[in-house]
Design a protein around this motif. Structure first.
Motif, PDB file in Angstrom:
ATOM      1  N   GLY A 376      -4.393 -40.032  -1.365  1.00  0.00           N
ATOM      2  CA  GLY A 376      -4.219 -38.831  -2.077  1.00  0.00           C
ATOM      3  C   GLY A 376      -3.573 -39.746  -3.328  1.00  0.00           C
ATOM      4  O   GLY A 376      -4.105 -40.836  -3.901  1.00  0.00           O
ATOM      5  N   SER A 428       0.486 -37.675   3.291  1.00  0.00           N
ATOM      6  CA  SER A 428       0.786 -36.812   1.871  1.00  0.00           C
ATOM      7  C   SER A 428      -0.657 -35.848   3.048  1.00  0.00           C
ATOM      8  O   SER A 428      -1.558 -35.612   3.547  1.00  0.00           O
ATOM      9  N   ARG A 431      -5.177 -32.060  -0.835  1.00  0.00           N
ATOM     10  CA  ARG A 431      -5.943 -30.492  -1.737  1.00  0.00           C
ATOM     11  C   ARG A 431      -7.905 -31.412  -2.253  1.00  0.00           C
ATOM     12  O   ARG A 431      -7.655 -32.970  -2.159  1.00  0.00           O
ATOM     13  N   ASP A 434      -5.052 -32.630  -5.770  1.00  0.00           N
ATOM     14  CA  ASP A 434      -4.013 -32.592  -5.560  1.00  0.00           C
ATOM     15  C   ASP A 434      -2.927 -32.737  -6.736  1.00  0.00           C
ATOM     16  O   ASP A 434      -1.995 -32.575  -6.114  1.00  0.00           O
ATOM     17  N   PRO A 437      -1.253 -28.141  -7.143  1.00  0.00           N
ATOM     18  CA  PRO A 437       0.119 -27.504  -5.177  1.00  0.00           C
ATOM     19  C   PRO A 437      -0.391 -26.784  -4.661  1.00  0.00           C
ATOM     20  O   PRO A 437      -0.495 -26.617  -3.759  1.00  0.00           O
ATOM     21  N   VAL A 441      -4.371 -26.473   1.599  1.00  0.00           N
ATOM     22  CA  VAL A 441      -4.193 -27.594   2.573  1.00  0.00           C
ATOM     23  C   VAL A 441      -5.344 -28.215   2.610  1.00  0.00           C
ATOM     24  O   VAL A 441      -5.725 -27.339   3.450  1.00  0.00           O
ATOM     25  N   CYS A 473       2.315 -33.562  -3.195  1.00  0.00           N
ATOM     26  CA  CYS A 473       1.617 -33.726  -1.629  1.00  0.00           C
ATOM     27  C   CYS A 473       2.359 -34.529  -0.970  1.00  0.00           C
ATOM     28  O   CYS A 473       1.670 -34.895   0.215  1.00  0.00           O
TER      29      CYS A 473
END
Length: 530
Positions: A376, A428, A431, A434, A437, A441, A473
């Motif tokens: 993350g 988390s 993506r 991250d 947002p 995902v 996240c």
């Protein structure tokens, strides 16, 4: 076997270890391991002055047809030689259907050699898939504790459930390994250990208990430190309950090392590789690993696939041995051009290629990366500046984003990332980037806290609200000690965050702090209520 001086000379002469030196070292250890798999009429039967099984037993790396069983003879475990004579010793092993060994399934003999620290790695095969067994070792007039191991389901099987735990970061000096007391009761199929099994630093008086020696450099150093940790009865009990699948992080060698680079100013890469060779050999000696992981000098292949039928496929990664040096001098900061450089690699080209191939071949419902450092992209600054960790995946952002993009574009089913390292719990949603947002995902990351490292931690950190606001996240964060227990079915993945409130008092129970679930076919985690 090549000496330390040989390693240093080869590095300085050729700018890297020579292939001939690698092969000489690896061939020697491989030959010893092959020989040790079978008993020898020339290996003497010895009488031990004390129990030689002080370090317990363990199993690991289960396949549908078998698993590894491990022990190490050490009547005096904290001595560099374990209190053993400099000679090979025969060790017998037995496998049974029951804990009392009334119905024996298989037996054999292996040779414990001084060159491998009198460790024994037996690859038991010819067994039935998806089945539990009991095992033990015998040497001289001594008998080991009984261990419990299982085979994996067949590749085409469709298991209804998998229960496993993952843990990391068990610094001996910071507290008791109390988390393993509950883990041993959890009736698990597997345990994944994600790194920092030992810590290499010198002993300090200010902590709860103390390493008895200085910083580790030599094979004898690393052997003694591993023996100190493995002497812990709670850790032994957890190893004996089910197979473990292990990988390392940095402290099995040295804090924040990257390939042949040390964080110590002026450290000679040749000496780092010499130290790495010693650490890797000691690690192999003390873990239930297959022959494929026998080290070749300062090189040891640890990345591999652990399957559990068509339910789950785990890609076990090594994010230390092949990585380039951390950008920005390892200091936390923004994800700048240095962190975004495509030259930065956590995995190395060969492991990265293997990983993509393994993910594409997988027919499992859940596809899991069992690895070390946080994926993350979390900014830990409380203010307006940026504080991303350069030792973790944000320091290798180009490779990290390419990997998550690969998961998305190739539609790898239900990707989950398991992580250790950071001494805290996190959930988390991952993506491709991250920091955006609004984008989809792709995967979920579960980060498990330390068993002890860092000492007693906080349930709710003071900066939690600010951290969550800056990092959409992040779904959960906690800084207590413990481990993560997972239950996986074809429809759902559930992670239970088990925490120990005080690691300085014996018997403190591990309690459920939070639980999160992922539904198969739907990316992203949700909290489990009730």
């Amino acid at each position: 076997m090549p000496t330390a001086a040989d390693f240093r000379a080869a590095v300085r002469r050729e700018g890297g270890l020579s292939r001939r030196l690698f092969l000489a070292s690896g061939a020697t250890l491989s030959a010893l391991v092959s020989h040790a798999q079978h008993g020898s009429a020339t290996a003497p039967k010895v009488a031990f002055p004390a129990d030689p099984f002080t370090l317990g037993v363990a199993s690991g790396d289960p396949l549908p047809e078998g698993f590894v069983i491990w022990t190490r003879l050490a009547p005096k475990p904290l001595q560099p030689d374990g209190g053993m004579p400099p000679e090979a010793v025969e060790v017998r092993w037995e496998l049974a259907d029951d804990e009392q060994f009334k119905t024996r399934i298989a037996s054999g003999a292996a040779v414990a050699t001084p060159q491998l620290g009198h460790s024994v790695h037996v690859e038991v095969d010819g067994l039935k898939p998806d089945r539990w067994y009991f095992y033990r070792f015998l040497a001289g007039d001594a008998t080991s504790a009984v261990g419990r191991a299982r085979t994996a389901p067949a590749p085409a099987a469709a298991p209804e459930k998998l229960r496993f735990a993952f843990a990391s970061c068990q610094h001996y000096e910071y507290g008791l390994f109390t988390a393993y007391e509950q883990m041993a009761k959890d009736d698990l199929d597997l345990v994944f250990f994600l790194g920092d099994y030992i810590y290499e630093r010198e002993g300090k008086d200010k902590f709860f208990r103390k390493h008895p020696t200085g910083k580790l450099f030599t094979l004898a150093d690393y052997r003694c430190r591993h023996a100190l940790y493995r002497s812990d009865p709670l850790l032994q009990r957890a190893h004996a309950r089910c197979p473990w699948v292990v990988t390392w992080d940095d402290h099995e060698v040295e804090n924040n090392y990257a390939s042949a680079a040390s964080e110590r100013a002026g450290a000679d890469p040749a000496e780092v590789l010499e130290m790495r060779a010693a650490a890797y050999q000691a690690y192999y000696e003390m873990m239930p690993l297959r022959k494929r992981s026998v080290p070749r000098g300062p090189d040891m292949k640890l990345y591999r696939t652990q399957g559990f039928g068509r339910l789950a496929s785990f890609q076990v990664l090594d994010t230390r041995q092949y990585r380039t040096r951390q950008p920005n001098g390892t200091k936390p900061g923004d994800i700048n051009d240095d962190a975004l450089s495509p030259k930065n690699t956590m995995l190395g080209a060969h492991q990265a290629g293997w990983l993509k191939g393994a993910l594409l071949k997988s027919t499992a419902t859940w596809n899991v990366l069992a690895q070390q450092v946080m994926m993350g992209m979390v900014d830990r600054s409380a203010g307006d500046d940026k504080r991303y960790s350069m030792d973790q995946w944000p320091g290798y952002a180009s490779e990290r984003m390419a990997l998550v993009r690969f998961l998305a574009e190739r539609r790898v089913p239900n990707p989950v990332v398991l992580t250790g390292d950071i001494h805290s719990n996190w959930v988390s949603d991952l993506r491709v980037d991250d920091r955006k947002p609004e984008t989809p995902v792709v995967a979920t990351e579960f980060v498990g806290t330390s068993v002890t490292s860092g000492g007693n931690g906080l349930d709710k950190p003071k900066d939690l609200d600010a951290l969550a606001a800056k990092n959409p996240c992040v779904r959960f964060h906690n800084r207590q000690r413990g481990y993560v227990r997972c239950t996986v079915t074809p429809k759902e993945w559930r992670s239970d965050f088990m925490v120990v409130a005080d690691v300085t008092r014996p018997g403190v129970p591990a309690a459920l702090r939070a639980a999160f679930a992922v539904e198969a076919g739907t990316a992203g985690a949700r909290p489990v209520v009730g």
